[in-house]
Enzyme design. Structure first.
Site, PDB file in Angstrom:
ATOM      1  CD  GLU A 252      -2.490  -1.365   2.640  1.00  0.00           C
ATOM      2  OE1 GLU A 252      -2.416  -0.422   3.470  1.00  0.00           O
ATOM      3  OE2 GLU A 252      -3.033  -2.453   2.907  1.00  0.00           O
TER       4      GLU A 252
ATOM      5  CD  GLU B  79      -3.528  -4.683   5.548  1.00  0.00           C
ATOM      6  OE1 GLU B  79      -3.242  -3.474   5.649  1.00  0.00           O
ATOM      7  OE2 GLU B  79      -4.708  -5.116   5.595  1.00  0.00           O
TER       8      GLU B  79
ATOM      9  CD  GLN C 203      -0.005   1.875   4.803  1.00  0.00           C
ATOM     10  OE1 GLN C 203      -0.840   2.146   5.660  1.00  0.00           O
ATOM     11  NE2 GLN C 203       0.111   2.554   3.684  1.00  0.00           N
ATOM     12  CG  PHE C 204       1.571   0.803  11.017  1.00  0.00           C
ATOM     13  CD1 PHE C 204       2.504   1.494  11.780  1.00  0.00           C
ATOM     14  CD2 PHE C 204       0.862   1.502  10.049  1.00  0.00           C
ATOM     15  CE1 PHE C 204       2.716   2.848  11.584  1.00  0.00           C
ATOM     16  CE2 PHE C 204       1.070   2.859   9.852  1.00  0.00           C
ATOM     17  CZ  PHE C 204       1.999   3.539  10.618  1.00  0.00           C
ATOM     18  CG  ASP C 205       3.641  -4.107  14.570  1.00  0.00           C
ATOM     19  OD1 ASP C 205       2.755  -3.237  14.607  1.00  0.00           O
ATOM     20  OD2 ASP C 205       4.554  -4.169  15.416  1.00  0.00           O
ATOM     21  N   GLY C 206       0.478  -4.198  13.305  1.00  0.00           N
ATOM     22  CA  GLY C 206      -0.894  -4.457  13.710  1.00  0.00           C
ATOM     23  C   GLY C 206      -1.847  -4.663  12.560  1.00  0.00           C
ATOM     24  CG  PHE C 207      -2.355  -2.157   9.525  1.00  0.00           C
ATOM     25  CD1 PHE C 207      -3.039  -1.924  10.712  1.00  0.00           C
ATOM     26  CD2 PHE C 207      -2.022  -1.066   8.745  1.00  0.00           C
ATOM     27  CE1 PHE C 207      -3.386  -0.644  11.107  1.00  0.00           C
ATOM     28  CE2 PHE C 207      -2.358   0.231   9.137  1.00  0.00           C
ATOM     29  CZ  PHE C 207      -3.044   0.435  10.315  1.00  0.00           C
TER      30      PHE C 207
ATOM     31  CE1 TYR D 223      -1.798 -10.045  15.003  1.00  0.00           C
ATOM     32  CE2 TYR D 223      -2.664  -7.810  14.991  1.00  0.00           C
ATOM     33  CZ  TYR D 223      -1.825  -8.762  15.531  1.00  0.00           C
ATOM     34  OH  TYR D 223      -1.012  -8.436  16.591  1.00  0.00           O
ATOM     35  N   PRO D 224      -4.885  -9.664   8.936  1.00  0.00           N
ATOM     36  CG  PRO D 224      -6.105  -7.821   8.170  1.00  0.00           C
ATOM     37  CD  PRO D 224      -4.933  -8.191   9.033  1.00  0.00           C
TER      38      PRO D 224
ATOM     39  CG  HIS E  39      -0.920   2.743  13.739  1.00  0.00           C
ATOM     40  ND1 HIS E  39      -2.238   2.487  13.953  1.00  0.00           N
ATOM     41  CD2 HIS E  39      -0.845   3.302  12.507  1.00  0.00           C
ATOM     42  CE1 HIS E  39      -2.949   2.871  12.906  1.00  0.00           C
ATOM     43  NE2 HIS E  39      -2.118   3.363  12.010  1.00  0.00           N
TER      44      HIS E  39
END
Length: 326
Positions: free
Chosen positions: A32, A63, A85-89, A91-92, A132
């Site tokens: 992204e 993702e 973009q971030f580790d918290g993203f 999971y998908p 984030h």
């Protein structure tokens, strides 16, 4: 070839990606906003202009499709390097990584060896909001078929990337956000790693071994320098958490007799727990005291105004070392 030895983390990754794109026409970038924007942290800045939109591809805000496309590309002989973009993203994309990418080689009985890299900005310390600033490397470190790297310097990030694109299996590389543009880093020894996935001893010492990785390596080094000469701390930077280089850890513990593991992810069922268990099994006779772990409690990374109470800092590391050596 671009030089990366003295570059910061973001500059080193950018230069290495440029070299890899130049050297291998099969390699492409996917994520992204990585093209026209240059990534949310500008790590891929300038690469689209240089190599074109077909090799540096802006992806949909999904993702799962980023990694899903990358799995198909890798099976077709391309070498995709994704950015989340971030580790918290992340999971998908767990399904695509765990049930597809990690198992493709075995499912095809070794006839397919897909090279696939997923780059993930990680950890706190930059006043991020929810999702984030997490540190979820342990999630993938326990999955067979996935390698997980956690560099703390530009030089290591460059070396890891160059190795990862040749491995023939998926690699997740966690990039500490607060180190992207930092240059005022503590001094470390220049002792080379024994192999591409080996740990590196970045400070020699005699009294206690601290094993760590990622951004908090710099905090550990700062604490170690501050404690000298009262306590002589040896610091081991793992660089990879899957595979874990336990041989280097065990040799260090055999010299010092004490072990502290420090990391930014949750303390419970984390990387530190695995290291502590392995040392207890294989190096118990060398220990002069119990193994200690220093990591945040098991709860979500809090919002910006509260992260200083959650994250492990230099003073906590110093205090823990002193408790263990008295």
């Amino acid at each position: 070839m671009n030089t990366v030895r003295s570059a910061g983390l973001a500059e080193a990754i950018n230069a290495t990606l440029a070299d890899l794109l130049e050297e291998d026409p099969r390699l492409l970038l996917l994520g992204e906003d990585i093209g026209r924007l240059g990534g949310v942290f500008r790590v891929t800045r300038g690469l689209r202009e240089r190599f074109g939109e077909h090799r540096v591809r802006d992806a949909l805000l999904a993702e799962s499709t980023i990694v899903g496309q990358a799995v198909g590309m890798a099976m077709s002989g391309l070498v995709p390097v994704c950015e989340i973009q971030f580790d918290g993203f992340t999971y998908p994309a767990v399904n695509q990584l765990v049930t597809q990418a990690a198992r493709i080689g075995g499912r095809w009985n070794g006839q397919v060896s897909p090279s696939l890299v997923v780059r993930i900005p990680t950890a706190g310390g930059f006043r991020g909001i929810e999702h984030h600033g997490e540190s979820n490397e342990a999630l993938f470190a326990r999955v067979p078929g996935i390698s997980v790297a956690c560099p703390s310097t530009g030089e290591d990030a460059a070396q890891i990337l160059r190795y990862a694109v040749t491995l023939g299996s998926p690699v997740v590389m966690y990039e500490p956000i607060r180190l992207y543009w930092r240059r005022d880093t503590p001094a470390r020894d220049a002792e080379p790693a024994r192999s591409p996935t080996a740990a590196r001893i970045v400070r020699r010492g005699t009294d206690l071994t601290v094993v760590t990785f990622g951004a908090i390596t710099l905090d550990v080094l700062e604490a170690a320098h501050a404690l000298a000469p009262e306590v002589d701390v040896e610091v081991v930077d793992l660089r990879w958490v899957a595979p874990l280089d336990m041989d280097t850890v065990l040799r260090s513990v055999a010299r010092t007799g004490r072990l502290l593991v420090v990391h930014e992810g949750s303390r419970d069922v984390g990387i530190g727990a695995e290291i502590a268990a392995s040392v207890a099994e294989r190096g118990f006779d060398a220990l002069r005291g119990p193994v200690h772990r220093l990591a945040p409690e098991r709860r979500a990374q809090p919002p910006a105004d509260f992260e200083s109470d959650y994250m492990i800092g230099v003073q906590q590391i110093k205090d823990e070392v002193l408790v263990m050596t008295k």
